[in-house]
Design an enzyme around this catalytic site. Structure first.
Site, PDB file in Angstrom:
ATOM      1  N   SER A 129       7.791   3.497   5.002  1.00 37.89           N
ATOM      2  CA  SER A 129       9.550   4.127   4.501  1.00 37.89           C
ATOM      3  C   SER A 129       9.212   3.545   2.382  1.00 37.89           C
ATOM      4  O   SER A 129       7.793   3.840   2.307  1.00 37.89           O
ATOM      5  CB  SER A 129      10.247   3.138   4.524  1.00 37.89           C
ATOM      6  OG  SER A 129      11.677   3.437   3.878  1.00 37.89           O
ATOM      7  N   HIS A 175       5.061  -7.300  -0.126  1.00 38.29           N
ATOM      8  CA  HIS A 175       4.874  -8.487  -0.605  1.00 38.29           C
ATOM      9  C   HIS A 175       5.480  -8.895  -2.525  1.00 38.29           C
ATOM     10  O   HIS A 175       6.129  -7.392  -2.943  1.00 38.29           O
ATOM     11  CB  HIS A 175       3.293  -8.380  -1.034  1.00 38.29           C
ATOM     12  CG  HIS A 175       2.496  -8.273   0.014  1.00 38.29           C
ATOM     13  ND1 HIS A 175       1.665  -9.813   0.960  1.00 38.29           N
ATOM     14  CD2 HIS A 175       2.311  -7.970   1.330  1.00 38.29           C
ATOM     15  CE1 HIS A 175       1.186  -9.808   1.631  1.00 38.29           C
ATOM     16  NE2 HIS A 175       1.549  -8.759   1.930  1.00 38.29           N
ATOM     17  N   ASP A 227       0.887  -1.141  -0.098  1.00 38.96           N
ATOM     18  CA  ASP A 227       0.382  -0.102   0.170  1.00 38.96           C
ATOM     19  C   ASP A 227       0.341   1.684   0.345  1.00 38.96           C
ATOM     20  O   ASP A 227       2.063   1.007   0.514  1.00 38.96           O
ATOM     21  CB  ASP A 227      -0.816  -0.253   1.108  1.00 38.96           C
ATOM     22  CG  ASP A 227      -1.679  -0.837   1.143  1.00 38.96           C
ATOM     23  OD1 ASP A 227      -2.055  -2.381   0.473  1.00 38.96           O
ATOM     24  OD2 ASP A 227      -3.017  -0.656   2.380  1.00 38.96           O
TER      25      ASP A 227
END
Length: 297
Positions: A257, A150, A93
């Site tokens: 980050s 992911h 995200d």
């Protein structure tokens, strides 16, 4: 954003002792005194309007410490994968800081600022050559975002390299004002071999990011250990090999980050909705390669 507001936003990055502050945050984030951990969790929720609707555990008081809340899992099905095995999906995200073509070895950081693939990859010119004239995408994870990373494609891990460096903030203002920001910060370079060619997933540390972990190696450089550059290689198969399907968890940040993807040259096409400023959800389509049938046609 004005020049002055950008400069003021960058000031803490220049003045604060990056690693000392991040080590302090590391310990605070793992404190289990109920009043302290809840103060931190509730403060983050209020400050960044954190939405827990997709969390596997939506009760903020159920987490034993702040870092558990920050790296919270999502409920099953919350981030479906777009497309098929030829579709590159967002690893996290976040918001697209920059994306597009790698001009030789030059990646865009922000308007007027670039850095090289070799700099990003810790000076490995041979590896950088595999991505010359390829494609890249930089995804910024804000504190409100889901912080697990992911796999954008199915792949087999070839190598993992830790590159020491600073811990500048990676918000928009610093990207606009600090030269070679992502090539100066501490980072973890994970290189995978995929059916579409080599893929680099670079996890970039930042101010207050006191921990990066992977699913195969656990926490990287715990408590500031092994600060120098180091590289681990992995076999393509058998004992010690690491193969992950598209969408599988790769690792996580213990604070916000940036993730940078590097792709080799080839017939990859970006999704029309992906551009600077695009808000992404993990698993959303970034672009795709043609299938074998399409390539022949």
């Amino acid at each position: 954003m004005s020049w002055l507001s950008d400069q003021l936003a960058c000031l803490p990055s220049w003045l604060l002792p990056h690693h000392a502050v991040s080590r302090l945050v590391y310990h605070l984030a793992r404190a289990r005194q109920p009043w302290l951990k809840q103060l931190l969790i509730d403060g983050l929720i209020r400050a960044y309007r954190v939405d827990l609707a997709d969390a596997a555990q939506p009760d903020p008081r159920a987490y034993p410490d702040f870092v558990s809340f920050f790296t919270r899992a999502l409920r099953d099905g919350a981030r479906p994968l777009a497309g098929d095995e030829h579709t590159l999906v967002s690893p996290a995200d976040g918001t697209v800081s920059a994306c597009g073509h790698i001009d030789g070895d030059q990646l865009l950081q922000a308007k007027g600022r670039t850095f090289t693939t070799a700099e990003l990859l810790g000076g490995d010119f041979a590896l950088a050559g595999e991505f010359a004239d390829g494609e890249f995408c930089t995804v910024y994870l804000a504190p409100r975002d889901y912080h697990r990373v992911h796999m954008p494609l199915a792949g087999t891990l070839r190598s993992m390299t830790h590159v020491p460096g600073r811990l500048f903030s990676v918000q928009g203002a610093t990207a606009r004002r600090i030269d070679r920001l992502f090539a100066r910060n501490e980072r973890l370079v994970c290189v995978f071999d995929t059916d579409c060619g080599p893929l680099a997933v670079v996890l970039v540390g930042a101010l207050l990011v006191s921990s990066i972990s992977t699913v195969w190696a656990g926490q990287i450089n715990p408590h500031g250990a092994r600060r120098g550059l180091w590289r681990t290689t992995y076999p393509a198969s058998g004992e010690g090999s690491v193969s992950l399907p598209r969408g599988a968890e790769l690792g996580h940040f213990a604070m916000g980050s940036t993730v940078i993807l590097l792709l080799p040259p080839g017939p990859f096409a970006w999704d029309g909705a992906v551009r600077e400023g695009s808000v992404l959800r993990c698993g959303a389509a970034l672009g795709a390669w043609p299938s074998a049938e399409e390539a022949v046609a």
